[in-house]
Each structure stands twice: as C-alpha cells, then as structure tokens.
Write an enzyme that holds these catalytic residues in place. Structure first.
Site, PDB file in Angstrom:
ATOM      1  N   GLU A  20     -50.957  -2.677 -68.740  1.00  0.00           N
ATOM      2  CA  GLU A  20     -52.125  -1.865 -68.400  1.00  0.00           C
ATOM      3  C   GLU A  20     -53.072  -2.683 -67.515  1.00  0.00           C
ATOM      4  O   GLU A  20     -53.596  -2.203 -66.510  1.00  0.00           O
ATOM      5  CB  GLU A  20     -52.830  -1.424 -69.696  1.00  0.00           C
ATOM      6  CG  GLU A  20     -52.044  -0.429 -70.542  1.00  0.00           C
ATOM      7  CD  GLU A  20     -50.752  -0.955 -71.144  1.00  0.00           C
ATOM      8  OE1 GLU A  20     -50.689  -2.162 -71.471  1.00  0.00           O
ATOM      9  OE2 GLU A  20     -49.804  -0.174 -71.301  1.00  0.00           O
ATOM     10  N   HIS A  23     -67.934 -14.298 -67.247  1.00  0.00           N
ATOM     11  CA  HIS A  23     -67.382 -15.264 -66.285  1.00  0.00           C
ATOM     12  C   HIS A  23     -66.568 -14.600 -65.176  1.00  0.00           C
ATOM     13  O   HIS A  23     -66.477 -15.133 -64.079  1.00  0.00           O
ATOM     14  CB  HIS A  23     -66.481 -16.272 -66.999  1.00  0.00           C
ATOM     15  CG  HIS A  23     -67.233 -17.279 -67.816  1.00  0.00           C
ATOM     16  ND1 HIS A  23     -66.750 -18.548 -68.075  1.00  0.00           N
ATOM     17  CD2 HIS A  23     -68.435 -17.201 -68.430  1.00  0.00           C
ATOM     18  CE1 HIS A  23     -67.629 -19.210 -68.818  1.00  0.00           C
ATOM     19  NE2 HIS A  23     -68.661 -18.410 -69.058  1.00  0.00           N
TER      20      HIS A  23
END
Ligand SMILES: O=C(CO)[C@H](O)[C@H](O)COP(=O)(O)O
Length: 155
Positions: A70, A97
């Site tokens: 996915e 991040h």
C-alpha cells in the site's frame, strides 16, 4: 482526509472510518465499498494518494495486510510521501521528519485499537519544519521531478 484499502484492510477501514468520523474528521472513503477477497490494493492506494496530493494540507491512510504494498503504491504518485506507520512513534516521526501525508497501515499487524492509535498519532502530529528535515525532504522531492540525484559528498 482520505482512506483506502484492499480486502485485507476492509474491516479495519470500516472501523477507522467510524472512529475518525466520531472524532469530527471529514473522511472520504476511496473504497473498496464491498468485500472482495480477490481485489488488488494498487487502484485504491494510488487513488488515495492522488486525492491527498491534489488536496493540499490533507492526509491519507492506506490499509492492507501488511501496509507495505500500500505504501509502495502510494509513493508512486508524484508528490506523495507515504510511510509505513507500524507504531504511534513511527507515525509521529513520519509526519515530523519525513513530512508524510500518507500512512500505510498493516491490518494483519495490529488490533483495531492499536491501528486507531497509530492513525490518531499520524493525524495529530504536525510536520517539523526544522531546516534539516525540510532540506532532506526537498532533496527527495527534487529527485522525483528532475531525476538528478543529490550529489554525494566527496570521498
Ligand atoms: O498487504 C498487502 C500488500 O502489502 C496485501 O493486503 C496482501 O498482499 C494481500 O494478500 P492476500 O491476497 O493473500 O490476502
């Protein structure tokens, strides 16, 4: 936000849909809308990522058995940054991040409550705009558009 899955993520998608709506999130279900044990994840995941990229500031979740395929499918959409979120911490770091807008979740890896906590963490965490994170995300996105890799440091 946008939510897509395949058959392996079908039940968890239904759970997350009601969980997120109860929290007041506006959720678009990209499908599937009926269980089909033979369906394939790419169409749902690519469309989820396409919607997210087209709707700036929105987020998406793609759900399968492991979340791996996915995430790979979502990352093929130009502009998409999809992470495999396998804990609340990796979901948070994906936002902070990596400035991810799409999270891949493995329905066979978590209980419904665990998965909901992972998605909650993903949705609640803003990006960290510290220069080092922004610089690194930009290097990846620049590579996507230019196909010129970032320069390696001199040996
Ligand atoms: O996690 C996935 C991809 O990363 C899929 O959900 C998984 O591969 C589906 O497997 P199966 O067809 O055996 O149910």
């Amino acid at each position: 936000m946008y939510l897509g899955s395949d058959h392996a993520g079908f039940e968890l998608k239904a759970h997350l849909l009601s969980h997120l709506k109860a929290q007041g999130h506006e959720v678009t279900d990209i499908g599937p809308y009926a269980y089909d044990a033979a369906d394939d994840y790419p169409a749902y995941c690519i469309e989820t990522a396409r919607r997210v990229v087209a709707d700036e500031g929105s987020l998406g979740v793609v759900i399968g058995g492991s979340g791996n395929g996915e995430q790979i499918a979502a990352n093929k959409v130009p502009g998409a940054r999809a992470v495999l979120a396998w804990s609340a911490e990796t979901a948070k770091l994906g936002r902070q991040h990596n400035h991810a807008q799409v999270a891949g979740i493995g329905a066979r890896m978590h209980s419904e409550d665990e998965a909901a906590a992972i998605v909650d963490a993903f949705l609640a965490t803003p990006v960290d705009s510290d220069e080092r994170h922004t610089r690194r995300v930009r290097q990846v996105m620049d590579y996507e558009t230019t196909r010129t890799p970032p320069a390696l440091p001199e040996p």
